[in-house]
Design a protein around this motif. Structure first.
Motif, PDB file in Angstrom:
ATOM      1  N   HIS A 173       0.939   3.790  -3.149  1.00  0.00           N
ATOM      2  CA  HIS A 173       0.414   5.125  -2.876  1.00  0.00           C
ATOM      3  C   HIS A 173       1.466   6.198  -3.131  1.00  0.00           C
ATOM      4  N   ASP A 204       0.827  -1.203   0.000  1.00  0.00           N
ATOM      5  CA  ASP A 204       0.000   0.000   0.000  1.00  0.00           C
ATOM      6  C   ASP A 204       0.861   1.254   0.000  1.00  0.00           C
ATOM      7  N   SER A 264      -1.495  -0.614  -7.888  1.00  0.00           N
ATOM      8  CA  SER A 264      -2.726  -1.234  -7.444  1.00  0.00           C
ATOM      9  C   SER A 264      -3.416  -1.873  -8.640  1.00  0.00           C
TER      10      SER A 264
END
Length: 312
Positions: free
Chosen positions: A279, A275, A299
């Motif tokens: 990000h 993540d 993602s």
């Protein structure tokens, strides 16, 4: 050596800007896989060869059909898995730093090629000033000694996370770890004993060398560490085995992987790192990831994808 304490480098960067990756194919030197430039940091991945692992070692307890579907989608052939071994070399501020030491000659016949890769990179063993360990599994630690059980890097200082050292140096670990890993524990302690007088230990968040910060990524082993290399706004995460493959652990990061000692904690760590990397658009280097291990995380509709820098 005194290890300086400071807060972990906050605010992970928005990644390396375009043009910093130099594909290995452009210079095609044997043993050298990829290269990054971060300001004054020169980062190269070196091949220690590869492992051959039965699928059951990695995926026991998972739905075989679901695993096969992911592997087939990733172009992974039937039969054993052959993860590459990517050792990271950092040249910076007069230091020559290795992140992990490879497998050495006594683990698998397809591994133990780091000395040849260093030679190809023009680095003499005597020039290595520091060896930083992500963890103490054989393919990361055992290459620190030569065929005579002497230090392979005669002038190096060693650095390892405190929790990882404590676990593997404990003489009780060999009798309390699962039976199939007992030899790993014995081999780790023997090497740590040789290195002890020249080894500094550190905790999560410490800057262990200029521009190199420790990032706790426990689960694969009790004290596994990743490392953020940073120069100004440019950074890359050396992830070790916190994300240990580019297929199942990206597509289904919460699935248990058999090589993780604490599978539940490792999955939580993997999800957190994936993540963060996706990000922040931060590049990473994975020890067992393809094409030299350098790439980025995206993602996906389900889970994440690893995008190798050499494939872009």
């Amino acid at each position: 050596m005194t290890v300086k304490r400071r807060e972990f480098i906050a605010g992970l960067s928005a990644g390396l800007s375009a043009g910093l990756m130099v594909p290995a194919a452009s210079w095609a030197t044997p043993g050298m896989s990829g290269q990054l430039t971060l300001g004054e940091m020169q980062v190269t991945t070196l091949s220690d060869g590869h492992l051959t692992l039965p699928r059951s070692m990695l995926f026991a307890g998972l739905d075989p059909d679901a695993v096969d579907q992911i592997l087939q989608a990733g172009g992974i052939a039937a039969g054993p898995i052959h993860p590459p071994l990517n050792v990271t070399l950092l040249r910076h501020a007069g230091r020559v730093v290795l992140f992990d030491a490879g497998s050495g000659p006594g683990f698998q016949s397809t591994a133990g090629q780091l000395t040849a890769a260093l030679d190809a990179a023009g680095v003499a063993l005597e020039e290595v000033s520091h060896v930083v360990f992500t963890h103490c599994h054989p393919d990361h630690l055992w290459g620190v000694l030569d065929d005579f059980d002497d230090p392979l890097f005669p002038n190096a200082q060693y650095l390892m996370g405190e929790a990882e050292w404590d676990y593997w140096f404990d003489p009780n670990t060999a009798s309390t770890i699962s039976g199939d890993r007992a030899s790993m524990a014995v081999g780790a302690r023997r090497r740590l004993e040789v290195m002890e007088e020249r080894l500094s230990r550190f905790d999560d968040g410490q800057e262990i060398l200029p521009g190199v910060a420790a990032h706790a990524s426990y689960g694969h082993t009790p004290g596994h560490m990743s490392f953020e290399l940073r120069d100004g706004q440019q950074s890359v995460l050396i992830g070790g085995d916190a994300i240990g493959n580019h297929h199942v652990s990206f597509a289904q990061p919460d699935w248990a992987i058999g090589t993780d000692q604490d599978a539940d904690l490792a999955a939580k760590t993997r999800l957190r790192l994936l993540d963060m990397l996706a990000h922040d658009q931060m590049q990473m280097i994975g020890y067992h990831l393809p094409k030299g291990g350098i790439g980025r995380v995206e993602s996906a509709q389900s889970g994440y994808r690893f995008i190798p820098a050499l494939g872009e």
